[in-house]
Design an enzyme around this catalytic site. Structure first.
Site, PDB file in Angstrom:
ATOM      1  N   ASP A  32       0.853  -1.177   0.000  1.00 25.79           N
ATOM      2  CA  ASP A  32       0.000   0.000   0.000  1.00 25.79           C
ATOM      3  C   ASP A  32       0.892   1.232   0.000  1.00 25.79           C
ATOM      4  O   ASP A  32       2.028   1.176   0.480  1.00 25.79           O
ATOM      5  CB  ASP A  32      -0.934   0.024   1.207  1.00 25.79           C
ATOM      6  CG  ASP A  32      -2.202   0.815   0.927  1.00 25.79           C
ATOM      7  OD1 ASP A  32      -2.117   2.068   0.891  1.00 25.79           O
ATOM      8  OD2 ASP A  32      -3.263   0.202   0.724  1.00 25.79           O
ATOM      9  N   LYS A  37      -1.096   2.638   7.074  1.00 28.09           N
ATOM     10  CA  LYS A  37      -1.896   1.426   6.882  1.00 28.09           C
ATOM     11  C   LYS A  37      -0.999   0.186   6.938  1.00 28.09           C
ATOM     12  O   LYS A  37      -1.365  -0.836   7.537  1.00 28.09           O
ATOM     13  CB  LYS A  37      -2.625   1.492   5.535  1.00 28.09           C
ATOM     14  CG  LYS A  37      -3.699   0.428   5.361  1.00 28.09           C
ATOM     15  CD  LYS A  37      -4.361   0.504   4.008  1.00 28.09           C
ATOM     16  CE  LYS A  37      -5.159   1.772   3.835  1.00 28.09           C
ATOM     17  NZ  LYS A  37      -5.899   1.777   2.541  1.00 28.09           N
ATOM     18  N   PHE A 260     -33.284 -10.821  -0.603  1.00 29.87           N
ATOM     19  CA  PHE A 260     -33.296  -9.405  -0.975  1.00 29.87           C
ATOM     20  C   PHE A 260     -34.690  -8.917  -1.401  1.00 29.87           C
ATOM     21  O   PHE A 260     -34.828  -8.072  -2.264  1.00 29.87           O
ATOM     22  CB  PHE A 260     -32.265  -9.118  -2.066  1.00 29.87           C
ATOM     23  CG  PHE A 260     -30.858  -9.357  -1.596  1.00 29.87           C
ATOM     24  CD1 PHE A 260     -30.209  -8.406  -0.831  1.00 29.87           C
ATOM     25  CD2 PHE A 260     -30.218 -10.552  -1.865  1.00 29.87           C
ATOM     26  CE1 PHE A 260     -28.922  -8.632  -0.367  1.00 29.87           C
ATOM     27  CE2 PHE A 260     -28.935 -10.797  -1.402  1.00 29.87           C
ATOM     28  CZ  PHE A 260     -28.285  -9.834  -0.654  1.00 29.87           C
ATOM     29  N   ALA A 263     -38.405  -5.013   1.972  1.00 33.90           N
ATOM     30  CA  ALA A 263     -38.525  -3.583   1.650  1.00 33.90           C
ATOM     31  C   ALA A 263     -37.970  -2.736   2.786  1.00 33.90           C
ATOM     32  O   ALA A 263     -38.002  -3.123   3.954  1.00 33.90           O
ATOM     33  CB  ALA A 263     -39.986  -3.224   1.399  1.00 33.90           C
ATOM     34  N   CYS A 271     -20.303   0.028  -3.141  1.00 33.36           N
ATOM     35  CA  CYS A 271     -20.326  -0.769  -4.381  1.00 33.36           C
ATOM     36  C   CYS A 271     -21.585  -0.564  -5.219  1.00 33.36           C
ATOM     37  O   CYS A 271     -21.506  -0.026  -6.321  1.00 33.36           O
ATOM     38  CB  CYS A 271     -20.158  -2.249  -4.035  1.00 33.36           C
ATOM     39  SG  CYS A 271     -18.496  -2.678  -3.493  1.00 33.36           S
TER      40      CYS A 271
END
Length: 447
Positions: A32, A37, A260, A263, A271
């Site tokens: 990285d 990090k 899924f 409601a 994403c």
């Protein structure tokens, strides 16, 4: 000689992939460009919450007592190129500010930094979600800039991680998709994924464009299913129907399935929203924009749900203004089992109410620090009980297990008015009503 693997980018995707590759028995070097990090990961710690990830790092990070020592981290592209046979690119591809299109700068920078150091045959594998057509261009640039030339091959291997289940999804994927140009790349990736394939994970070999399309197509289908049931919730609101019972009936149809179909206030995160927008943008560039016009309505339905929750809160308060009203918000992350608040519907609703004059107090089991950074002007509490104290209305906006296990009677004694709006259709209305609450769920006006 055993393959050695590098992972470029150690965010949510990269850190998980690096730890999983070490668990599968490979020597792994993660890279990285952020030294802080790398320092954190080298201690076996992670800058995000993901169940099981820190424990997995602890098993393999070099220098930790009792670890395998198979996993190390660096900031040097030269070291990565010298070390690895297979280089996974796991950097972020965010939405461009003010546009629908995907920002490819992190992917391009990673390959541009790696390529000049590739002096022996290597396979570079993209895992980032990119616009279709990117791999073809990147493969040409890689071969042109790497000292080893065309022996620096590119493959595309999209990720399908679910936040909260990322470790298991990497170690035991429901499918492995690889976009390759030749037998050598396929052979190397079969070796990388030998263990999950032996356990039964399907290994699907495609060309570059198909591999790139799989992730965006999957996310678009998922987003469409979520927005469909939320659109049905709008119809149920108008027709006095019950969207939960409607979803139950639909879910028994094997062609539709139950997953899924709950409601609520819609999807968010890093994403789905940006991926469907980038997909629309790329389709327009390819002259196929009409094929994805339905995704504009998917996006519109999703965003509309947040505003509808704000309207329901005003309705529950019996007023046209939030001024002087105390509103408790249970949930800040975009989903449970994560500390991710990117494009969180829960925080969006809390922010809207705050901007309209409401005194908003938020509680979330894992997302408090990230929420404070994005919305520092909101109020925050250390527990659900403290969040609801003195509230005129309580909004349940992230379906954490902790919230499903709350004591409604105990909370009722703390609020000013026992009124609860369930923005995720995850709580039991009868349990809350028996404890004296006025309960209302989205898409269930009379349930």
């Amino acid at each position: 000689m055993a393959l050695r693997i590098t992972v470029i980018g150690t965010g949510y995707l990269g850190a998980t992939h690096a730890a999983a590759m070490a668990e599968l028995g490979f020597e792994v070097l993660g890279l990285d460009v952020v030294p802080e990090k790398i320092a954190l990961l080298s201690q076996g710690r992670v800058p995000m919450y993901e169940p099981g990830l820190e424990e997995l790092l602890g098993k393999h990070v070099a220098g930790i007592e009792g670890s395998s020592g198979r996993l190390r981290f660096t900031t040097s592209f030269e070291e990565v190129a010298d070390f690895g046979d297979v280089h996974f690119v796991c950097v972020n591809t965010p939405q461009k500010p003010g546009e629908y299109a995907c920002d490819m700068s992190y992917v391009e920078s990673a390959l541009a930094s790696l390529a000049p150091h590739l002096k022996r045959p290597a396979l570079v594998v993209g895992k980032s979600t990119v616009p279709v057509g990117s791999a073809e261009r990147l493969a040409a640039e890689l071969a042109a800039t790497a000292p080893v030339g065309e022996e620096a091959e590119l493959a595309w291997n999209p990720e399908f991680l679910r936040e909260g289940f990322a470790v298991d999804d990497t170690l035991h994927p429901d499918r492995i998709v690889v976009g390759v140009r030749g037998a050598r790349a396929e052979e190397l990736l079969r070796e990388v994924y030998r263990t999950p394939v032996a356990e039964g994970s399907p290994f699907i070999v495609t060309d570059f464009p198909t591999a790139e399309l799989v992730k965006t197509a999957a996310n678009s289908f998922l987003a469409t299913k979520i927005s469909f049931i939320n659109a049905m919730a709008e119809v149920c609101e108008a027709a006095d129907g019950d969207v939960a019972k409607l979803a139950e009936a639909l879910g028994h149809d094997d062609r539709i399935g139950r997953k899924f179909l709950r409601a609520g206030i819609g999807f968010g995160g890093g994403c789905l929203p940006k991926d469907i927008r980038a997909f629309m943008a790329r389709a327009g560039e390819l002259g196929a924009d009409q094929a994805l016009t339905f995704l504009r309505e998917v996006d519109s339905v999703n965003m509309r749900r947040r505003g509808h929750m704000v309207e329901l809160a005003l309705e529950a308060l019996g007023t046209t203004s939030f001024l002087g009203k105390r509103v408790a918000v249970l949930g800040a992350t975009f989903k449970p089992d994560s500390d991710d608040v990117r494009d969180s519907p829960a925080l969006n609703v809390a922010g809207q109410i705050h901007l309209q004059g409401g005194q908003v107090t938020v509680y979330d089991p894992k997302g408090m620090d990230n929420a404070r950074r994005i919305f520092p002007t909101l109020g925050y509490a250390d527990s659900a009980l403290e969040a609801v104290r003195g509230a005129d209305v309580v909004l349940h906006l992230t379906e954490w297990r902790e919230f499903r296990e709350l004591d409604p009677a105990g909370l009722a004694a703390a609020v000013a008015t026992p009124t609860l709006l369930d923005g995720r259709n995850a709580l039991d209305p009868e349990v809350w009503r028996k404890a004296g609450w006025t309960f209302r769920a989205m898409g269930r006006p009379r349930a």
